[in-house]
Design a protein around this motif. Structure first.
Motif, PDB file in Angstrom:
ATOM      1  N   MET A   1     -14.030  27.703 -28.459  1.00 22.35           N
ATOM      2  CA  MET A   1     -12.714  28.461 -28.255  1.00 22.35           C
ATOM      3  C   MET A   1     -11.961  28.659 -29.498  1.00 22.35           C
ATOM      4  O   MET A   1     -11.354  29.580 -30.066  1.00 22.35           O
ATOM      5  N   PHE A   2     -11.814  27.504 -30.329  1.00 22.65           N
ATOM      6  CA  PHE A   2     -11.060  27.451 -31.558  1.00 22.65           C
ATOM      7  C   PHE A   2     -12.201  27.159 -32.644  1.00 22.65           C
ATOM      8  O   PHE A   2     -13.214  27.173 -32.508  1.00 22.65           O
ATOM      9  N   ALA A   3     -11.723  27.015 -33.945  1.00 20.92           N
ATOM     10  CA  ALA A   3     -12.271  26.804 -34.980  1.00 20.92           C
ATOM     11  C   ALA A   3     -12.903  25.457 -34.877  1.00 20.92           C
ATOM     12  O   ALA A   3     -12.153  24.516 -34.266  1.00 20.92           O
ATOM     13  N   PRO A   4     -14.126  25.184 -35.596  1.00 19.84           N
ATOM     14  CA  PRO A   4     -14.624  23.932 -35.256  1.00 19.84           C
ATOM     15  C   PRO A   4     -13.949  22.781 -35.670  1.00 19.84           C
ATOM     16  O   PRO A   4     -13.766  21.783 -34.941  1.00 19.84           O
ATOM     17  N   PRO A   5     -12.999  22.665 -36.758  1.00 20.47           N
ATOM     18  CA  PRO A   5     -12.233  21.642 -37.038  1.00 20.47           C
ATOM     19  C   PRO A   5     -11.137  21.361 -36.227  1.00 20.47           C
ATOM     20  O   PRO A   5     -10.608  20.140 -35.884  1.00 20.47           O
ATOM     21  N   LEU A   9     -10.573  18.084 -33.750  1.00 19.65           N
ATOM     22  CA  LEU A   9      -9.462  17.278 -33.619  1.00 19.65           C
ATOM     23  C   LEU A   9      -9.026  17.073 -32.232  1.00 19.65           C
ATOM     24  O   LEU A   9      -8.696  15.945 -31.672  1.00 19.65           O
ATOM     25  N   ILE A  10      -9.137  18.176 -31.392  1.00 16.54           N
ATOM     26  CA  ILE A  10      -8.805  18.066 -30.071  1.00 16.54           C
ATOM     27  C   ILE A  10      -9.810  16.947 -29.394  1.00 16.54           C
ATOM     28  O   ILE A  10      -9.394  16.037 -28.598  1.00 16.54           O
ATOM     29  N   THR A  11     -11.223  17.018 -29.598  1.00 19.46           N
ATOM     30  CA  THR A  11     -12.049  16.091 -29.068  1.00 19.46           C
ATOM     31  C   THR A  11     -11.604  14.488 -29.352  1.00 19.46           C
ATOM     32  O   THR A  11     -11.533  13.803 -28.361  1.00 19.46           O
ATOM     33  N   GLU A  12     -11.316  14.507 -30.502  1.00 23.45           N
ATOM     34  CA  GLU A  12     -10.861  13.007 -30.998  1.00 23.45           C
ATOM     35  C   GLU A  12      -9.649  12.687 -30.489  1.00 23.45           C
ATOM     36  O   GLU A  12      -9.544  11.424 -29.874  1.00 23.45           O
ATOM     37  N   ARG A  22      -5.695  18.959 -22.164  1.00 23.73           N
ATOM     38  CA  ARG A  22      -4.546  19.723 -22.448  1.00 23.73           C
ATOM     39  C   ARG A  22      -3.704  19.084 -23.194  1.00 23.73           C
ATOM     40  O   ARG A  22      -2.976  19.857 -24.146  1.00 23.73           O
ATOM     41  N   THR A  23      -3.531  17.873 -23.057  1.00 24.04           N
ATOM     42  CA  THR A  23      -2.332  17.268 -23.966  1.00 24.04           C
ATOM     43  C   THR A  23      -2.991  17.042 -25.427  1.00 24.04           C
ATOM     44  O   THR A  23      -2.300  17.300 -26.386  1.00 24.04           O
ATOM     45  N   ALA A  24      -4.299  16.841 -25.553  1.00 21.21           N
ATOM     46  CA  ALA A  24      -4.957  16.606 -26.890  1.00 21.21           C
ATOM     47  C   ALA A  24      -4.757  18.167 -27.538  1.00 21.21           C
ATOM     48  O   ALA A  24      -4.632  18.294 -28.672  1.00 21.21           O
ATOM     49  N   GLN A  25      -4.885  19.270 -26.742  1.00 18.88           N
ATOM     50  CA  GLN A  25      -4.698  20.639 -27.278  1.00 18.88           C
ATOM     51  C   GLN A  25      -3.244  20.848 -27.759  1.00 18.88           C
ATOM     52  O   GLN A  25      -3.116  21.257 -29.033  1.00 18.88           O
ATOM     53  N   ALA A  28      -3.062  18.724 -30.879  1.00 19.31           N
ATOM     54  CA  ALA A  28      -3.622  19.308 -32.159  1.00 19.31           C
ATOM     55  C   ALA A  28      -2.574  20.519 -32.615  1.00 19.31           C
ATOM     56  O   ALA A  28      -2.520  20.677 -33.818  1.00 19.31           O
ATOM     57  N   PHE A  29      -2.213  21.197 -31.979  1.00 16.20           N
ATOM     58  CA  PHE A  29      -1.252  22.650 -32.380  1.00 16.20           C
ATOM     59  C   PHE A  29       0.015  21.993 -32.887  1.00 16.20           C
ATOM     60  O   PHE A  29       0.296  22.489 -33.904  1.00 16.20           O
ATOM     61  N   HIS A  30       0.474  20.949 -32.515  1.00 15.83           N
ATOM     62  CA  HIS A  30       1.615  20.390 -33.134  1.00 15.83           C
ATOM     63  C   HIS A  30       1.477  19.949 -34.631  1.00 15.83           C
ATOM     64  O   HIS A  30       2.103  20.290 -35.534  1.00 15.83           O
ATOM     65  N   LEU A  31       0.133  19.364 -34.796  1.00 12.90           N
ATOM     66  CA  LEU A  31      -0.244  18.888 -36.202  1.00 12.90           C
ATOM     67  C   LEU A  31      -0.393  20.053 -37.028  1.00 12.90           C
ATOM     68  O   LEU A  31      -0.189  19.896 -38.175  1.00 12.90           O
ATOM     69  N   LEU A  32      -1.086  21.090 -36.356  1.00 18.79           N
ATOM     70  CA  LEU A  32      -1.183  22.456 -37.114  1.00 18.79           C
ATOM     71  C   LEU A  32       0.029  23.004 -37.691  1.00 18.79           C
ATOM     72  O   LEU A  32       0.066  23.428 -38.735  1.00 18.79           O
TER      73      LEU A  32
END
Lengths: 199, 238
Positions: A1-5, A9-12, A22-25, A28-32
């Motif tokens: 759904m998102f770019a591979p990197p 990050l979400i998987t990690e 959901r929290t991982a997502q 990840a967006f907070h970090l972006l």
């Protein structure tokens, strides 16, 4: 759904305890959205902790040097040892400001059903410390679980055999401060009764 | 299956899960093995944590969601077995009893005999924590093997049916064997044979005693039989 990197990050992040997809997502967006310095500081902190933190060669607590800060501190009472299951158990005990002795981290609790036997824990090292370093008291602060109790009973027996002069004590069990009696379980309340003190 | 159901069970095993949860392996009276999540029970203020420790016999309300694991929604203690937790020997024998049930009964099929046997063993160890011993644990294991359908043949030779000169034990044949069928067996003393028969015949509270050598042979016989026929490897009874 998102770019591979981003997916990576979400998987990690989703591997962390208590973090779902959901929290991982969201993280990840907070970090972006965060600045480069903020995001890279986190990456550096993770790298640094993995590269520099190991185990104290005396007590097996976490340490950046060969020995931890508690073992290096000469003001600590070396006559009293507090035995805990994991390094994370040291922190709540330190926060009480009640204990000024040193620690010994076992690295877990005995659980034959899970294949954890005495030789899998730092028990030999504990017995060596107790018999050679003039220890007066060993406070067993393993968790108040069945495996924690089994470990405490095993240590008490081993200590009686190897260092009979050493006093082995166990943390008291009782009701948490601020809790209602009606919600207490039978084992905790029973232990609280047996360990009652005169006022 | 309804969304929520009530059952009585013994907590066999508890595994840390997530931040403050535990995954429980339960053995219930009417539903056999149940896997369940108990949420937040590792927190010090949990109302359920102390009741869901291994060895406890409890009455539960469980919610069956879409996943494999149920969720514990309420729990009451039937028997906490607090006294046996104070002694190393009784704690080890109780843990061995739970481990045997965990390994031998892994399906959702109930086995009332096995459940009652486990409850009885835990209650016995709790009432006499100092009296926990190898003979009594082996008697429990023999009866549990019987409840699981894997009890060794003790009345006659497991290979040819001969009733006399039973001098060996063959885990492959699944019981005692006579002198002429001894291939692949190990020697079994008459005392061991007698112990194994009595252990099955007497109630758990009157488990027979036997010398260490006989107990070691009985332990080996039971262990290897279960390993061969039930494909379950149990630790030797200490």
């Amino acid at each position: 759904m998102f770019a591979p990197p981003v997916n990576r990050l979400i998987t990690e992040l989703a591997r962390f305890p208590g973090i779902g997809q959901r929290t991982a997502q969201r993280l990840a967006f907070h970090l972006l959205r965060a600045s480069d310095e903020e995001a890279l500081a986190l990456a550096d902190a993770i790298r640094e902790v993995k590269e520099t933190v190991g185990h104290c060669e005396i007590c097996f607590n976490l340490a950046t040097d060969p020995t931890c800060r508690i073992c290096q501190d000469e003001r600590r009472d070396g006559d009293v040892l507090c035995v805990v299951e994991e390094p994370s158990d040291v922190i709540p005990i330190e926060r009480t400001n009640e204990f000024r002795g040193r620690y010994h981290v076992l690295g877990g609790a005995l659980s034959p059903i899970d294949g954890v036997d005495p030789e899998d824990l730092h028990i030999v090292e504990l017995l060596g410390r107790v018999s050679s370093n003039g220890v007066r008291e060993v406070v067993v602060a393993t968790n108040a679980t069945t495996t924690g109790e089994a470990t405490a009973l095993y240590l008490a027996d081993a200590m009686r055999e190897r260092a009979p002069a050493v006093t082995v004590t166990r943390l008291a069990s009782g009701l948490p401060v601020g809790s209602d009696l009606e919600y207490a379980d039978e084992i905790t309340l029973g232990k609280a009764f047996r360990g009652r003190r005169e006022l | 299956m309804p969304a929520s159901f009530k059952t009585e069970a013994v907590v066999l095993r508890s595994i840390r899960f997530g931040e403050a949860d535990r995954v429980l392996h339960l053995y219930s009276a009417d539903r056999g093995r149940i896997g369940a999540v108990a949420k937040g029970v590792r927190r010090i203020r949990s109302r359920m944590g102390g009741r869901l420790e291994p060895l406890a016999r409890v009455r539960l309300v469980l919610h069956q969601g879409r996943g494999d694991l149920c969720t514990v929604t309420s729990v009451d203690t039937v028997h906490a077995h607090a006294a046996l937790r104070e002694h190393r020997a009784s704690l080890e024998h109780a843990a061995a009893a739970c481990e045997a049930v965990l390994r031998l009964f892994d399906s959702a099929e109930p086995n009332r005999a096995a459940y009652n046997l486990l409850c009885h063993q835990l209650a016995l160890l709790d009432s006499e924590p100092g009296g926990a011993g190898r003979a009594q644990s082996l008697a429990f294991r023999s009866k549990l093997a019987l409840a699981a359908g894997f009890a060794p043949e003790l009345a006659s030779c497991a290979a040819c049916g001969e009733a006399d000169h039973l001098t060996g034990f063959s885990p492959v044949a699944g019981g005692v064997v006579c002198a002429s069928c001894e291939a692949g067996s190990f020697a079994l003393d008459a005392e061991t044979h007698k112990f194994m028969v009595k252990a099955l015949a007497h109630p758990l509270s009157e488990a027979p005693q036997a010398p260490d050598r006989a107990l070691a042979q009985a332990d080996r016989a039971l262990g290897e039989t279960l390993e061969h026929h039930a494909h379950v490897r149990l630790r030797r009874v200490g």
